[in-house]
Design an enzyme around this catalytic site. Structure first.
Site, PDB file in Angstrom:
ATOM      1  N   ASP A  73       0.863  -1.180   0.000  1.00  0.00           N
ATOM      2  CA  ASP A  73       0.000   0.000   0.000  1.00  0.00           C
ATOM      3  C   ASP A  73       0.895   1.223   0.000  1.00  0.00           C
ATOM      4  OD1 ASP A  73      -1.984  -1.850   0.235  1.00  0.00           O
ATOM      5  OD2 ASP A  73      -2.665  -1.220   2.226  1.00  0.00           O
TER       6      ASP A  73
ATOM      7  N   ASP B 101     -14.907  -3.563  -0.794  1.00  0.00           N
ATOM      8  CA  ASP B 101     -14.449  -3.412   0.584  1.00  0.00           C
ATOM      9  C   ASP B 101     -15.673  -3.193   1.459  1.00  0.00           C
ATOM     10  OD1 ASP B 101     -11.928  -3.401  -0.627  1.00  0.00           O
ATOM     11  OD2 ASP B 101     -11.866  -1.213  -0.706  1.00  0.00           O
TER      12      ASP B 101
END
Length: 264
Positions: A8, A130
């Site tokens: 990330d 998500d």
């Protein structure tokens, strides 16, 4: 099943967020490309990259970092975060990414999701769903989308998508273990195996997912690898040998996997 170590990227660095909270950031490497090389040297074939700046702000802020990863490794790189226009997708495709993940746009602009599918095809795209408590979150996990994860997965199946990454936000970055039944439910709604993300804390968790491997295409792991709970080599080995269902064939999910047996 295959392993996708995660990088990330926030402000050009490899980081992890705690439950998607941008105020709770741990920096693991100043140079994501060097981190990607380490993953490759340890046996990774795939890499999952999220542009957190793009996910939160909607603008690709780390394209140069992603380009460097692609130049310095031979990894198949899957990229998400802020991909909300055709120009965003074309830029990533031109860089040579293997797969592009659409998230917020699946809800906010379904016409774009359809257009992207028509231009790039189902193998180069993935749905990124998500969710927290079963409800979809968008804009870098800071906003509710007003739709359940299962309903969105079903919509994406009908649209023609073949890859889906399901992240349980409450588990992401927490190393709290996995909930195999949740991925089975998503795979059944989507009509294809899904990529599991969120909460992987050990090789044992990967082996738990292998028990329902008809529903699992791949496994994304981040924090547990960075903090030494297991190595990429361990994860790759755990994924090998798990039965993988061919994309588009979910018949085996109807009988062998019973949710009532998994949810206990």
């Amino acid at each position: 099943m295959y392993l996708l170590p995660a990088i990330d990227i926030l402000d050009g660095q490899a980081v992890r967020l705690e439950r998607g909270d941008y105020e709770k950031v741990t920096v693991y490497h100043d140079d994501p490309a060097l981190q990607a090389q380490l993953f490759e040297e340890d046996g990774a074939k795939w890499l999952h990259v999220v542009d957190l700046d793009g996910a939160r702000g909607g603008a690709q802020g780390n394209a140069q970092v992603i380009e460097r990863i692609l130049k310095m490794t031979d990894l198949h790189v899957e990229v998400g975060g802020g991909l909300r226009t055709m120009d965003d997708l074309r830029r990533m495709a031109d860089l040579g990414v293997a797969r592009m993940v659409l998230g917020t746009a699946l809800v906010s602009d379904p016409d774009f999701a359809q257009e992207a599918l028509e231009e790039f095809g189902c193998q180069m795209l993935a749905c990124g769903i998500d969710a927290k408590d079963g409800d979809v979150k968008v804009e870098g996990w800071v906003q509710g989308a007003g739709i359940s994860a299962l309903e969105l997965a079903n919509r994406m199946k009908d649209m023609g998508y073949a890859h889906l990454i399901y992240t349980d936000i409450s588990r992401d970055g927490m190393r709290t273990g996995v909930a195999p039944a949740a991925y089975v439910e998503m795979a059944q709604a989507f009509g294809n195996p899904v990529i599991a993300s969120g909460g992987i804390s050990s090789v044992a968790d990967i082996k738990e997912l292998a028990k329902v491997s008809q529903a699992i295409e791949g496994v994304i792991a981040g924090r547990a690898i960075y903090e030494g709970e297991f190595t990429v080599a361990d994860g790759v080995s755990a994924c090998k040998g798990a039965d993988q269902l061919d994309a588009g064939h979910m018949d085996a999910l109807e009988e062998p996997l019973r949710l009532e047996d998994l949810k206990g």
